[in-house]
Write a protein that holds these residues in place. Structure first.
Motif, short mmCIF file in Angstrom:
data_model
loop_
_atom_site.label_atom_id
_atom_site.label_comp_id
_atom_site.label_asym_id
_atom_site.label_seq_id
_atom_site.Cartn_x
_atom_site.Cartn_y
_atom_site.Cartn_z
N ARG A 21 -31.46 -5.79 13.60
CA ARG A 21 -30.00 -5.12 15.20
C ARG A 21 -31.09 -6.33 16.13
O ARG A 21 -30.81 -6.29 17.37
CB ARG A 21 -30.32 -3.95 15.88
N LEU A 22 -31.96 -6.18 16.03
CA LEU A 22 -33.11 -7.66 17.24
C LEU A 22 -32.55 -8.41 17.12
O LEU A 22 -32.56 -9.17 15.43
CB LEU A 22 -34.40 -7.49 16.79
N GLY A 23 -31.89 -9.37 18.00
CA GLY A 23 -31.07 -10.53 18.13
C GLY A 23 -28.74 -10.81 17.09
O GLY A 23 -28.65 -11.46 17.34
N LEU A 24 -29.10 -9.38 16.89
CA LEU A 24 -27.98 -9.08 16.84
C LEU A 24 -27.05 -9.60 17.76
O LEU A 24 -26.80 -9.51 18.63
CB LEU A 24 -27.13 -7.94 16.53
N GLY A 70 -20.37 0.19 13.99
CA GLY A 70 -20.16 -0.22 13.35
C GLY A 70 -18.48 -1.74 13.34
O GLY A 70 -18.20 -2.57 12.28
N LYS A 71 -18.07 -1.06 14.57
CA LYS A 71 -16.16 -1.92 15.05
C LYS A 71 -16.42 -2.96 16.20
O LYS A 71 -17.96 -2.92 16.59
CB LYS A 71 -15.69 -0.86 14.84
N THR A 72 -15.68 -3.62 15.94
CA THR A 72 -15.63 -4.78 16.80
C THR A 72 -14.33 -4.44 17.98
O THR A 72 -13.52 -4.56 16.91
CB THR A 72 -15.13 -6.50 15.99
N GLU A 117 -26.77 -1.06 9.63
CA GLU A 117 -26.41 -0.66 8.84
C GLU A 117 -25.04 0.13 8.49
O GLU A 117 -24.48 -0.01 7.06
CB GLU A 117 -27.38 0.68 8.05
N LEU A 118 -24.17 -0.03 9.79
CA LEU A 118 -22.74 0.86 9.76
C LEU A 118 -22.04 -0.43 9.90
O LEU A 118 -20.69 0.00 10.43
CB LEU A 118 -22.64 1.40 10.72
N LEU A 135 -23.19 -7.87 6.02
CA LEU A 135 -24.11 -7.99 6.95
C LEU A 135 -24.42 -6.77 7.25
O LEU A 135 -25.61 -6.85 8.33
CB LEU A 135 -22.72 -8.00 8.28
N ARG A 136 -24.47 -6.27 6.90
CA ARG A 136 -25.53 -4.56 6.63
C ARG A 136 -26.91 -5.10 6.67
O ARG A 136 -27.92 -4.32 7.16
CB ARG A 136 -24.91 -3.26 5.60
N SER A 137 -27.20 -6.11 6.08
CA SER A 137 -28.99 -6.33 6.14
C SER A 137 -28.95 -6.79 7.73
O SER A 137 -30.36 -6.88 7.87
CB SER A 137 -29.03 -7.08 4.84
#
Length: 150
Positions: A87-90, A115-117, A75-76, A82-84
């Motif tokens: 998180r599992l498999g992210l 939400g940052k890289t 969500e962040l 991509l917010r939907s």
């Protein structure tokens, strides 16, 4: 030699060949490949090598996989599209190149908590990984420690 003996001999050679190929494939697994707990043990990340020779990692377990009774999502993420994503498999680690015996460089790490890289290096230290995320140069970053989960 009878036909049955020749057949049996060929079968044994085939089994030995397959076994040796299988064992050599297992021997080629890199030391950072496998399951790792993140720094607070709230998730497990599977690190694996792709055919391009680079290393990647994705979330395969969450201590708390649900939020309000539904699977947690990304969500962040700064990209609204991509917010939907679950998180599992992210995917959280990407494009790491082995640089010496214990160092992996030129990769990125995604932090789903903000939400940052970030640019990232990984240093293998036995049963732990030193994960350094940074902006620009490694001097401006922070290091967290992941522990082997297997």
């Amino acid at each position: 030699m009878s036909i049955h003996k020749k057949y049996l001999l060929r079968l044994m050679v085939l089994v030995l060949a397959i076994t040796s190929i299988s064992l050599s494939a297992k021997a080629q697994v890199d030391k950072i490949e496998g399951l790792w707990y993140n720094d607070v043990k709230s998730g497990k990340i599977l690190i694996y090598k792709q055919p391009n020779g680079k290393f990647y990692g994705k979330v395969v377990w969450l201590r708390e996989p649900l939020k309000n009774g539904k699977p947690k999502v990304d969500e962040l993420n700064q990209d609204e599209k991509l917010r939907s994503r679950p998180r599992l498999g992210l995917p959280v680690l990407a494009d790491f190149v082995k640089d010496g015996d214990d160092k992996y460089t030129d990769g990125t790490i995604y932090d789903p908590n903000n939400g940052k890289t970030y640019s990232c290096t990984i240093t293998y230290k036995g049963k732990i990984l030193a994960i350094r995320g940074y902006i620009g140069i490694p001097l401006f970053g922070r290091t967290t420690t992941w522990s082997r989960a297997e």
